[in-house]
Design an enzyme around this catalytic site. Structure first.
Site, PDB file in Angstrom:
ATOM      1  CB  SER A 142       1.887   7.168  -1.481  1.00 49.80           C
ATOM      2  OG  SER A 142       2.017   7.488  -2.640  1.00 49.80           O
ATOM      3  CE  LYS A 143      -1.058  -0.378  -1.944  1.00 50.73           C
ATOM      4  NZ  LYS A 143      -1.765  -1.510  -1.876  1.00 50.73           N
ATOM      5  NE  ARG A 144      -2.559   8.962  -5.148  1.00 46.78           N
ATOM      6  CZ  ARG A 144      -2.029  10.210  -5.141  1.00 46.78           C
ATOM      7  NH1 ARG A 144      -1.813  10.935  -6.339  1.00 46.78           N
ATOM      8  NH2 ARG A 144      -1.967  10.701  -3.897  1.00 46.78           N
ATOM      9  CG  ASP A 192       0.305  -4.727  -6.492  1.00 50.42           C
ATOM     10  OD1 ASP A 192      -0.792  -5.157  -6.973  1.00 50.42           O
ATOM     11  OD2 ASP A 192       1.320  -4.325  -7.448  1.00 50.42           O
TER      12      ASP A 192
END
Ligand code: GLU
Length: 302
Positions: A280-282, A43
């Site tokens: 962070s995407k996480r 993404d």
């Protein structure tokens, strides 16, 4: 989707969310050329839009051009839907590029996987001039090297130059050999670690490793491709996140070895959480641009 009058869109009457070529005239001589160069690995990150905003604003202010380049040389992390999501989300935000894989332009192709034959002569020149060398060390050997150093609490990091100066035949007689070599930069002991940054002034970065520039699958790494493409695409100002500061001395070396003029560099502070940690995407859903769409944010608000 209608844009009322987006501050960064060159054409407020355009009623499409798809990016369109700029309505500005041809670049005037000496006008700036900027780019955003995302990797389609998932993404789209909010930081990509953030950097694109500065690129676009500066390009518009200077009557220059803003380029979108897709850096898809990391095949292990490649994600098929990511490129379209980049177009959709950046387009939704009104961040329109003048040149890119979807709109074309004088320096096409703008997708690195379609430029593989472009990079090879630059790699060959570096090898011929002694600035780069083949490395036949297997992944297992490199993993073992890291493990041994960790066990010995060795401060040494990076490649140990086992292959430097060897022919394939010589290297093949030793353990940890693989048929398909990578190519590494031969970073000199007296490498210049400082560079001038448009925002920060003189910046110092850590000493680089003998970085891989061409992978065993024949794809260049980011470092090689970014230098060749920024040069060939006439990019004169590189605006990117500060996480790339440690890469810049490698890029400066490559420009120098290839006899090319480096662009100006501007390393921007990163978008951060309120506790100053990296988004962070996480861990943070709002790291994803699509999250803002899912939540119903208006592009102007973002
Ligand atoms: N492909 C890199 C990225 O994913 C580009 C970094 C740069 O702007 O040089 O962010």
């Amino acid at each position: 989707m209608m844009y009322a009058s987006h501050p960064l869109g060159p054409d407020p009457t355009s009623a499409t969310s798809a990016p369109t070529p700029s309505t500005l005239g041809e670049t005037s001589p000496g006008a700036v050329r900027l780019r955003v160069a995302p990797s389609p690995t998932g993404d789209p990150h909010v930081g990509t839009a953030y950097m694109a905003m500065f690129d676009l604003a500066f390009a518009r202010q200077q009557g220059g051009k803003f380029v979108l380049r897709i850096e898809d040389t990391d095949r292990a992390r490649f994600n098929e839907t990511s490129e379209q999501q980049l177009y959709d989300t950046l387009g939704w935000l009104g961040l329109r590029w003048d040149e890119g894989p979807d709109v074309g332009g004088p320096y096409a192709p703008y997708r690195q996987s379609e430029r593989l034959e472009t990079y090879r002569p630059y790699v060959d020149k570096l090898i011929e001039d002694g600035h780069a060398y083949y490395c036949w060390c297997s992944q297992e050997r490199l993993a073992q090297l890291r493990a041994d150093r960790a066990a010995a609490k060795s401060p040494q990091t990076g490649y140990d130059r086992m292959c430097l100066g060897m022919t394939k035949e010589e290297r093949a007689k030793l353990p940890g050999f693989t048929e398909n070599p990578v190519v590494r930069m031969r970073v000199p002991d007296d490498v210049e670690l400082g560079f001038d940054d448009l925002i920060r002034g003189h910046v110092n970065a850590p000493r680089p490793d003998d970085q891989v520039i061409l992978k065993a699958d024949g794809f260049p790494t980011y470092h090689m491709a970014v230098v060749v493409d920024d040069h060939l695409m006439g990019i004169d100002t590189v605006v990117r996140g500060e996480e790339w500061i440690s890469s810049t001395p490698k890029h400066v070396l490559l420009y120098q070895w290839l006899g090319l003029t480096p662009p100006k560099f501007a390393h921007m502070p990163l978008l951060r959480n309120t506790n100053k940690s990296k988004i962070s995407k996480r861990k943070n859903p709002e790291a994803r641009l699509t999250w803002f769409q899912e939540q119903g944010y208006l592009p102007e608000a973002v």
